[in-house]
Design an enzyme around this catalytic site. Structure first.
Site, mmCIF file in Angstrom:
data_model
loop_
_atom_site.group_PDB
_atom_site.id
_atom_site.type_symbol
_atom_site.label_atom_id
_atom_site.label_comp_id
_atom_site.label_asym_id
_atom_site.label_seq_id
_atom_site.Cartn_x
_atom_site.Cartn_y
_atom_site.Cartn_z
ATOM 1 N N LYS A 1 43.988 -16.699 -9.680
ATOM 2 C CA LYS A 1 44.430 -17.152 -8.362
ATOM 3 C C LYS A 1 45.975 -17.200 -8.296
ATOM 4 O O LYS A 1 46.653 -16.947 -9.286
ATOM 5 C CB LYS A 1 43.828 -18.516 -8.051
ATOM 6 C CG LYS A 1 42.299 -18.466 -7.878
ATOM 7 C CD LYS A 1 41.899 -17.527 -6.778
ATOM 8 C CE LYS A 1 40.435 -17.596 -6.366
ATOM 9 N NZ LYS A 1 39.456 -17.515 -7.413
HETATM 10 C C1 LIG Z 1 36.010 -18.151 -2.000
HETATM 11 C C2 LIG Z 1 35.882 -18.791 -3.347
HETATM 12 N N1 LIG Z 1 35.302 -20.000 -3.434
HETATM 13 C C3 LIG Z 1 35.170 -20.636 -4.607
HETATM 14 C C4 LIG Z 1 35.604 -20.061 -5.774
HETATM 15 C C5 LIG Z 1 35.385 -20.781 -7.048
HETATM 16 O O1 LIG Z 1 36.591 -21.154 -7.625
HETATM 17 P P1 LIG Z 1 36.608 -21.711 -9.105
HETATM 18 O O2 LIG Z 1 36.450 -20.535 -10.000
HETATM 19 O O3 LIG Z 1 37.949 -22.373 -9.234
HETATM 20 O O4 LIG Z 1 35.489 -22.669 -9.239
HETATM 21 C C6 LIG Z 1 36.221 -18.808 -5.746
HETATM 22 C C7 LIG Z 1 36.683 -18.189 -6.994
HETATM 23 O O5 LIG Z 1 37.050 -17.066 -7.105
HETATM 24 C C8 LIG Z 1 36.364 -18.149 -4.504
HETATM 25 O O6 LIG Z 1 36.941 -16.946 -4.413
#
Ligand SMILES: Cc1ncc(COP(=O)(O)O)c(C=O)c1O
EC number: 2.6.1.87
Length: 384
Positions: free
Chosen positions: A199
């Protein structure tokens, strides 16, 4: 016993200077130093740096909402659902096109998921379809700022207000985005951010829940840690009762040290990402058979996490790019295709049907330059 065959080299290009890879983590040297310093202290789990990171992130966004740092954006989303007191049988309207992390936590609560269609031009949730899905059992609306482009927030907030339900933003991809001058993270009841490896800024894995209602903050912090009031406990009151169900959603000081260092670079990260996206938009405009998703908006700032294009004969373009040592891919898939969501398939989703075979994500990260974006565009311009 069958031998484990590692096929990764066939699908993922090595980072070797020539190849343009799809994603690359952004880890400044200062983050490496911050982690090393943290590892020499007493606090490596959740400690004082987590609080410092919460406040620094809030200030970086320019939000008056209340930050609670957690172990991932998935944690933040799940926490938001817990805070909404969702019960089995409640309906929640969600985007069909998103990372599965948006929707999987709802399965733990026995929620009836209502998939809303995507918009053709943005791949964000379609407010018109959301409105048509409202019933007297609707308990929340969830939106995702796909690729970093904010959704139609005025429309979505109006629908949520009319229905008397919270609006939850999955802003995993939208650190630094804004809508009509208001930062994402300062608009709705709950906003969840991600600091996962690739990210804008990373804490290895990590997330932040921004909460509008100050009354919910103490409860959220208890639920982040089993339901225990950590401050009271650390003050020596060991007989704290646990009266609500929590889990272990916390961020560590190791992650927070990375996050604090990365935040210092956020403006530069955003500027570089936005300039690469602008280069793609400028160069690809006018080429037959390809258009950049979400290129046209003047009322919102794109956080440029992804550059997604809609193309004819996607597989051919993917192969052509690959032959030129450039990765591309779909990254996310419509969630209703997964078996775990089979119970929630209903009706047609015409826009998603039209988009499904056409979207492709191009490389966009801080380990590439405008010259790299030009190379991608040259390959595309030569036809596929
Ligand atoms: C739209 C979206 N929501 C949630 C997530 C989940 O994030 P995390 O990996 O920090 O749990 C991601 C991860 O890529 C995402 O792109």
């Amino acid at each position: 016993m069958p031998k484990f065959v590692d096929t990764r080299d066939e699908s993922i290009l090595p980072v070797d200077g020539k190849n343009i890879v799809l994603f690359h983590p952004h880890v400044p040297e200062s983050a490496i130093e911050g982690v090393a310093d943290t590892l020499r202290t007493r606090w490596i789990g959740q400690g004082p740096k987590v609080e410092r990171f919460e406040e620094a992130f809030r200030l970086a966004l320019g939000s008056g909402h209340h930050p609670v740092a957690v172990g991932s954006c998935t944690d933040a989303i799940h926490l938001a659902y817990v805070l909404c007191n969702l019960k089995p049988g409640d309906e929640v309207i969600v985007p069909v096109f998103t990372c599965t992390a948006t929707n999987i936590p709802l399965l733990y609560h026995g929620i009836r998921i209502r998939f809303a269609d995507a918009q053709l031009g943005t791949m964000n949730i379609d407010p018109q379809h959301v409105r048509s899905l409202i019933t007297d059992r609707t308990r929340a609306i969830v939106c995702v700022h796909y690729g970093g482009l904010p959704c139609d927030m005025d429309e979505l907030q109006a629908i949520a207000t009319d229905a008397g339900v919270p609006l939850i933003e999955d802003a995993a991809q939208a650190v630094g985005a804004s809508y009509k001058g208001v930062p994402v993270g300062a608009m709705s009841d709950f906003t969840a951010f991600s600091f996962q490896a690739i990210k804008h800024i990373t804490t290895g894995d990590g997330g932040m829940l921004m909460i509008r209602d100050p009354q919910l903050v103490a409860k959220t912090k208890r639920i982040r840690w089993f339901g225990i009031d950590r401050e009271a406990k650390q003050g020596g009151t060991w007989q704290n009762d646990i009266s609500e169900i929590g889990y272990k959603y916390q961020m560590t000081d190791i992650g927070a040290a990375m996050g604090l260092a990365a935040l210092e670079t956020l403006d530069d990260v955003l500027a570089l990402r936005q300039s690469i996206l602008a280069r793609y938009i400028g160069r690809l405009e006018g080429i037959d058979g390809i258009e950049v998703v979400g290129a046209e908006f003047k009322d919102r700032v794109h956080a440029a996490w992804l550059c997604t294009v809609l193309v004819d004969r996607r597989k051919d373009l993917e192969r052509k790019l690959r032959d030129a040592s450039i990765e591309s891919g779909q990254v996310h898939f419509r969630n209703d295709r997964y078996s775990v969501f089979a119970n929630f398939r209903e009706g047609e989703l015409p826009n998603m049907n039209a988009l499904e075979e056409r979207y492709l994500v191009l490389p966009l990260h801080t380990h590439m330059s405008l010259a790299d974006a030009d190379r991608v565009c040259d390959v595309i311009q030569s036809g596929w």
